[in-house]
Write an enzyme that holds these catalytic residues in place. Structure first.
Site, short mmCIF file in Angstrom:
data_model
loop_
_atom_site.label_atom_id
_atom_site.label_comp_id
_atom_site.label_asym_id
_atom_site.label_seq_id
_atom_site.Cartn_x
_atom_site.Cartn_y
_atom_site.Cartn_z
N SER A 139 53.10 85.36 65.65
CA SER A 139 54.22 86.29 65.85
C SER A 139 54.05 87.43 64.85
O SER A 139 53.33 87.27 63.84
CB SER A 139 55.53 85.56 65.57
OG SER A 139 56.61 86.46 65.48
N TYR A 152 60.93 80.27 59.81
CA TYR A 152 60.15 80.64 61.00
C TYR A 152 58.97 81.53 60.59
O TYR A 152 57.83 81.30 61.02
CB TYR A 152 61.05 81.37 62.01
CG TYR A 152 60.34 81.78 63.29
CD1 TYR A 152 59.99 80.83 64.26
CD2 TYR A 152 60.03 83.11 63.54
CE1 TYR A 152 59.34 81.21 65.43
CE2 TYR A 152 59.38 83.50 64.71
CZ TYR A 152 59.04 82.54 65.65
OH TYR A 152 58.39 82.92 66.82
N1 LIG Z 1 60.41 85.07 72.17
C1 LIG Z 1 59.93 85.86 71.22
O1 LIG Z 1 60.49 86.92 70.92
C2 LIG Z 1 58.65 85.49 70.51
C3 LIG Z 1 58.02 86.45 69.71
C4 LIG Z 1 56.83 86.13 69.06
C5 LIG Z 1 56.29 84.87 69.22
N2 LIG Z 1 56.90 83.95 70.00
C6 LIG Z 1 56.28 82.63 70.13
O2 LIG Z 1 55.94 82.43 71.50
C7 LIG Z 1 55.83 81.02 71.73
C8 LIG Z 1 56.58 80.68 73.02
O3 LIG Z 1 57.97 80.85 72.81
P1 LIG Z 1 58.92 81.52 73.90
O4 LIG Z 1 59.42 82.78 73.34
O5 LIG Z 1 58.28 81.49 75.22
O6 LIG Z 1 60.18 80.51 73.82
P2 LIG Z 1 60.77 79.47 74.85
O7 LIG Z 1 61.05 80.11 76.16
O8 LIG Z 1 61.89 78.82 74.11
O9 LIG Z 1 59.58 78.44 75.05
C9 LIG Z 1 59.23 77.50 74.10
C10 LIG Z 1 58.38 76.46 74.79
O10 LIG Z 1 57.96 75.51 73.81
C11 LIG Z 1 58.20 74.23 74.32
N3 LIG Z 1 58.45 73.29 73.24
C12 LIG Z 1 59.41 73.33 72.30
N4 LIG Z 1 59.33 72.26 71.52
C13 LIG Z 1 58.29 71.51 71.98
C14 LIG Z 1 57.71 70.28 71.61
N5 LIG Z 1 58.17 69.55 70.58
N6 LIG Z 1 56.65 69.83 72.31
C15 LIG Z 1 56.18 70.53 73.36
N7 LIG Z 1 56.68 71.70 73.76
C16 LIG Z 1 57.73 72.18 73.08
C17 LIG Z 1 59.37 74.35 75.27
O11 LIG Z 1 59.30 73.35 76.28
P3 LIG Z 1 60.14 72.00 76.33
O12 LIG Z 1 61.51 72.29 75.83
O13 LIG Z 1 60.11 71.65 77.80
O14 LIG Z 1 59.37 71.03 75.51
C18 LIG Z 1 59.11 75.71 75.88
O15 LIG Z 1 58.29 75.58 77.00
C19 LIG Z 1 56.37 80.34 70.49
O16 LIG Z 1 55.30 79.91 69.67
C20 LIG Z 1 57.14 81.45 69.79
O17 LIG Z 1 57.25 81.22 68.41
C21 LIG Z 1 58.05 84.23 70.66
#
Ligand SMILES: NC(=O)c1ccc[n+]([C@@H]2O[C@H](COP(=O)([O-])OP(=O)(O)OC[C@H]3O[C@@H](n4cnc5c(N)ncnc54)[C@H](OP(=O)(O)O)[C@@H]3O)[C@@H](O)[C@H]2O)c1
Length: 231
Positions: A139, A152
């Protein structure tokens, strides 16, 4: 593009960026094997994408054995594995003085240890194949510290350190390593920023760009933000 027929394992693929990445890569001709805790969502997605039902694997990244099973499923299904996208993530917010200890534990367990467990599960295959690619979803929070988001940020700084270390250590095995650092994306994750987020598909397509490069081209760092995001 160098994506057709590649076997790609994606964690956290039940929503957000992981789901968008599965769509982008399957659309480009990859075979995706997807993990997350919400199995039904994964199964529905595999059906929609024309992937076999067995490619949906219930996975909790805090459990090393779940990641081993996820990677083994890919190898059992297709005889090889080409890419791991360590995408599963969890965000905790609040100043350190609030002492949200159990949220800190969850954040470190998923964002840091989950990435390490993924690496641990896949590296033996990549060493044997003398090829492979690991994409860690960091990130911009792995480059800048925001008050109220320190744990985070610490987890994403750790992801960046792991990516850079892996890049160096895996050179003898011809393995490519990308630390992907997006700004705010439109997903289920609630970021405390007041800008219009990037669509997850834009970040997914950028991941596809890195995979699609010729095998001897190792894209190591990508930073992308919404135009209006300052830091
Ligand atoms: N959204 C942003 O603004 C942003 C910005 C920069 C980076 N990121 C990064 O992008 C990545 C994806 O996040 P997102 O934004 O797409 O959020 P999201 O929609 O909340 O997705 C998170 C995913 O991680 C899974 N997850 C959570 N805990 C888990 C566990 N213990 N085991 C397996 N899977 C797990 C969830 O699936 P289940 O609940 O089904 O397990 C879900 O599919 C993350 O690494 C996040 O830090 C996000």
């Amino acid at each position: 593009m160098n994506i057709v027929g590649k076997v790609v394992v994606i964690t956290g693929a039940s929503s957000g960026l992981g789901q968008a990445t599965a769509h982008a890569l399957a659309g480009a001709g990859a075979k995706v094997v997807v993990g997350a805790r919400r199995l039904e969502l994964l199964r529905t997605m595999c059906k929609d994408l024309g992937q076999p039902e067995e490619a949906a694997v219930q996975t909790d990244v805090t459990k090393p054995q779940d990641l081993e099973k996820l990677v083994k499923t890919a190898v059992d299904l297709y005889g090889r594995v080409d890419v791991l996208v360590n995408n599963a993530g969890y965000m905790t917010q609040g100043n350190l003085e609030e002492g949200r200890v159990s949220e800190w534990d969850t954040c470190i367990d998923i964002n840091v240890k989950g990435v390490l467990y993924g690496v641990n599960a896949i590296v033996p295959y990549f060493k044997r194949q003398k090829s492979g690619q690991i994409i860690n979803i960091g990130s911009v929070s792995g480059r800048v510290v925001y008050p109220g988001s320190v744990v985070y940020c610490a987890s994403k700084f750790a992801v960046r350190a792991i990516s850079e270390g892996l890049r160096q250590e895996l050179k003898p095995y011809n393995v490519r390593v990308l630390n992907m650092s997006p700004g705010v994306i439109e997903t289920e994750m609630e970021a405390n920023v007041d800008v219009e987020p990037m669509p997850a598909s834009a970040v997914a397509n950028t991941i596809a760009y890195a995979i699609g490069q010729p095998e001897n081209v190792d894209v190591n760092e990508i930073i992308m933000r919404p135009t209006l995001q300052e830091s």
